[in-house]
Design an enzyme around this catalytic site. Structure first.
Site, PDB file in Angstrom:
ATOM      1  N   PHE A   4      23.900  84.237  39.550  1.00  0.00           N
ATOM      2  CA  PHE A   4      24.248  83.985  40.943  1.00  0.00           C
ATOM      3  C   PHE A   4      25.692  83.704  41.444  1.00  0.00           C
ATOM      4  O   PHE A   4      25.927  83.855  42.437  1.00  0.00           O
ATOM      5  CB  PHE A   4      23.390  82.767  41.723  1.00  0.00           C
ATOM      6  CG  PHE A   4      23.580  81.522  40.858  1.00  0.00           C
ATOM      7  CD1 PHE A   4      24.743  80.595  41.329  1.00  0.00           C
ATOM      8  CD2 PHE A   4      22.720  81.016  40.113  1.00  0.00           C
ATOM      9  CE1 PHE A   4      25.111  79.334  40.724  1.00  0.00           C
ATOM     10  CE2 PHE A   4      23.025  79.772  39.345  1.00  0.00           C
ATOM     11  CZ  PHE A   4      24.176  78.881  39.704  1.00  0.00           C
ATOM     12  N   ARG A  35      24.685  62.688  46.543  1.00  0.00           N
ATOM     13  CA  ARG A  35      23.961  63.647  45.845  1.00  0.00           C
ATOM     14  C   ARG A  35      22.611  63.231  46.548  1.00  0.00           C
ATOM     15  O   ARG A  35      21.872  64.248  46.398  1.00  0.00           O
ATOM     16  CB  ARG A  35      23.938  63.481  44.460  1.00  0.00           C
ATOM     17  CG  ARG A  35      25.492  63.946  43.747  1.00  0.00           C
ATOM     18  CD  ARG A  35      25.574  65.363  43.752  1.00  0.00           C
ATOM     19  NE  ARG A  35      24.458  66.178  43.229  1.00  0.00           N
ATOM     20  CZ  ARG A  35      24.753  67.613  43.125  1.00  0.00           C
ATOM     21  NH1 ARG A  35      25.506  68.437  43.249  1.00  0.00           N
ATOM     22  NH2 ARG A  35      23.605  68.210  42.400  1.00  0.00           N
ATOM     23  N   THR A  37      19.179  70.794  45.008  1.00  0.00           N
ATOM     24  CA  THR A  37      19.627  72.106  45.100  1.00  0.00           C
ATOM     25  C   THR A  37      18.933  73.002  46.063  1.00  0.00           C
ATOM     26  O   THR A  37      19.083  73.982  47.000  1.00  0.00           O
ATOM     27  CB  THR A  37      20.251  72.759  43.908  1.00  0.00           C
ATOM     28  OG1 THR A  37      20.637  71.823  42.909  1.00  0.00           O
ATOM     29  CG2 THR A  37      21.066  74.106  43.886  1.00  0.00           C
ATOM     30  N   ARG A  52      19.502  68.697  52.748  1.00  0.00           N
ATOM     31  CA  ARG A  52      18.855  70.135  52.429  1.00  0.00           C
ATOM     32  C   ARG A  52      17.505  70.404  52.843  1.00  0.00           C
ATOM     33  O   ARG A  52      17.148  71.204  53.284  1.00  0.00           O
ATOM     34  CB  ARG A  52      19.175  70.134  51.139  1.00  0.00           C
ATOM     35  CG  ARG A  52      20.512  70.759  50.625  1.00  0.00           C
ATOM     36  CD  ARG A  52      20.931  70.564  48.989  1.00  0.00           C
ATOM     37  NE  ARG A  52      22.099  71.027  48.800  1.00  0.00           N
ATOM     38  CZ  ARG A  52      22.623  70.898  47.699  1.00  0.00           C
ATOM     39  NH1 ARG A  52      22.148  70.281  46.484  1.00  0.00           N
ATOM     40  NH2 ARG A  52      23.827  71.573  47.305  1.00  0.00           N
ATOM     41  N   ASN A 105      22.270  76.375  50.963  1.00  0.00           N
ATOM     42  CA  ASN A 105      21.439  74.977  51.132  1.00  0.00           C
ATOM     43  C   ASN A 105      22.333  73.988  51.971  1.00  0.00           C
ATOM     44  O   ASN A 105      22.337  72.669  51.705  1.00  0.00           O
ATOM     45  CB  ASN A 105      21.214  74.613  49.731  1.00  0.00           C
ATOM     46  CG  ASN A 105      22.387  74.613  48.779  1.00  0.00           C
ATOM     47  OD1 ASN A 105      23.626  74.786  49.272  1.00  0.00           O
ATOM     48  ND2 ASN A 105      21.994  74.436  47.303  1.00  0.00           N
ATOM     49  N   HIS A 159      27.391  70.890  49.880  1.00  0.00           N
ATOM     50  CA  HIS A 159      27.862  70.797  48.509  1.00  0.00           C
ATOM     51  C   HIS A 159      28.630  69.301  48.444  1.00  0.00           C
ATOM     52  O   HIS A 159      28.715  68.884  49.270  1.00  0.00           O
ATOM     53  CB  HIS A 159      29.236  71.650  48.322  1.00  0.00           C
ATOM     54  CG  HIS A 159      30.081  71.299  47.031  1.00  0.00           C
ATOM     55  ND1 HIS A 159      29.223  71.889  45.730  1.00  0.00           N
ATOM     56  CD2 HIS A 159      31.017  70.386  46.647  1.00  0.00           C
ATOM     57  CE1 HIS A 159      30.134  71.123  44.659  1.00  0.00           C
ATOM     58  NE2 HIS A 159      31.159  70.525  45.285  1.00  0.00           N
TER      59      HIS A 159
HETATM   60  N1  UDP Z   1      22.896  78.586  43.594  1.00  0.00           N
HETATM   61  C1  UDP Z   1      22.262  79.731  43.778  1.00  0.00           C
HETATM   62  N2  UDP Z   1      21.229  79.815  43.106  1.00  0.00           N
HETATM   63  C2  UDP Z   1      20.712  78.900  42.175  1.00  0.00           C
HETATM   64  C3  UDP Z   1      21.283  78.204  41.831  1.00  0.00           C
HETATM   65  C4  UDP Z   1      22.585  77.363  42.630  1.00  0.00           C
HETATM   66  O1  UDP Z   1      22.796  80.329  44.846  1.00  0.00           O
HETATM   67  O2  UDP Z   1      19.936  79.578  41.485  1.00  0.00           O
HETATM   68  C5  UDP Z   1      23.865  78.201  44.528  1.00  0.00           C
HETATM   69  C6  UDP Z   1      23.670  77.014  45.501  1.00  0.00           C
HETATM   70  O3  UDP Z   1      24.254  77.326  46.659  1.00  0.00           O
HETATM   71  C7  UDP Z   1      24.112  75.396  44.722  1.00  0.00           C
HETATM   72  C8  UDP Z   1      25.505  76.433  43.940  1.00  0.00           C
HETATM   73  O4  UDP Z   1      25.087  77.504  43.670  1.00  0.00           O
HETATM   74  O5  UDP Z   1      24.501  74.663  45.708  1.00  0.00           O
HETATM   75  C9  UDP Z   1      25.973  75.363  42.911  1.00  0.00           C
HETATM   76  O6  UDP Z   1      24.789  75.354  42.003  1.00  0.00           O
HETATM   77  P1  UDP Z   1      24.747  73.991  41.512  1.00  0.00           P
HETATM   78  O7  UDP Z   1      23.626  74.008  40.343  1.00  0.00           O
HETATM   79  O8  UDP Z   1      25.880  73.057  41.267  1.00  0.00           O
HETATM   80  O9  UDP Z   1      23.680  73.068  42.562  1.00  0.00           O
HETATM   81  P2  UDP Z   1      24.315  71.689  43.599  1.00  0.00           P
HETATM   82  O10 UDP Z   1      25.349  71.035  42.537  1.00  0.00           O
HETATM   83  O11 UDP Z   1      25.148  72.533  44.712  1.00  0.00           O
HETATM   84  O12 UDP Z   1      23.053  71.039  44.022  1.00  0.00           O
HETATM   85 MG    MG Z   2      26.879  71.468  41.445  1.00  0.00          MG
END
Ligand code: UDP
Ligand code: MG
Length: 136
Positions: free
Chosen positions: A60, A88, A94, A105, A115, A118
């Site tokens: 992604f 968090r 996520t 979220r 979502n 960040h």
């Molecule tokens: N993301 C995505 N597809 C996925 C996982 C994550 O588009 O399958 C995007 C989503 O916007 C997420 C960001 O990538 O917030 C960063 O991923 P991370 O796993 O770090 O999640 P976060 O820390 O934001 O919860």
């Molecule tokens: Mg992250």
């Protein structure tokens, strides 16, 4: 083990475009976060690629960097006791479909990619991410 921390928060393009900036800031303030620094900016895709470098091998990654640079974002330094974990928790999972009631979220996220917010995930990354956007 309580200590005042700073964390980086971003209100992502999907939320800014829906005019959710003030509502999301109110949620943070009501939960006791101080907004120490903030700015509304739009970043280049190349900057998004640097910011999300940790995800560069993920399928992604390209879409994520396109998305984060697709419109204005609000970047903030939030301060509170244990701010990193507290943020968090307040953000929720996520994937908004898996996020708990009352989380940002759950309230506003559209999909796993759009979502709405960040938040830094560790003390080390909070430092790096704050430095990334607020070099001074
Ligand atoms: N993301 C995505 N597809 C996925 C996982 C994550 O588009 O399958 C995007 C989503 O916007 C997420 C960001 O990538 O917030 C960063 O991923 P991370 O796993 O770090 O999640 P976060 O820390 O934001 O919860
Ligand atoms: Mg992250």
């Amino acid at each position: 083990m309580n200590s005042t921390e700073q964390t980086l928060s971003i209100i992502k393009p999907d939320a800014v475009v829906r005019n959710l900036e003030n509502q999301i800031k109110e949620i943070f303030k009501n939960k006791g976060f101080k907004i120490i620094k903030e700015k509304k900016i739009q970043i280049e895709k190349s900057e998004a690629e640097k910011f999300y470098k940790v995800h560069e091998t993920k399928p992604f990654y390209n879409d994520l960097c396109e998305y984060l640079s697709s419109g204005p974002i609000v970047v903030m330094v939030l301060e509170k006791e244990n701010a990193i974990l507290a943020n968090r928790e307040l953000m929720g999972a996520t994937n908004p479909k898996e996020a708990s009631e009352g989380t940002i979220r759950k309230l506003y996220g559209i999909s796993i990619d759009k979502n709405s917010v960040h938040g830094s995930d560790s003390i080390e990354n909070a430092k790096i991410e704050i430095e990334f956007f607020f070099k001074d």
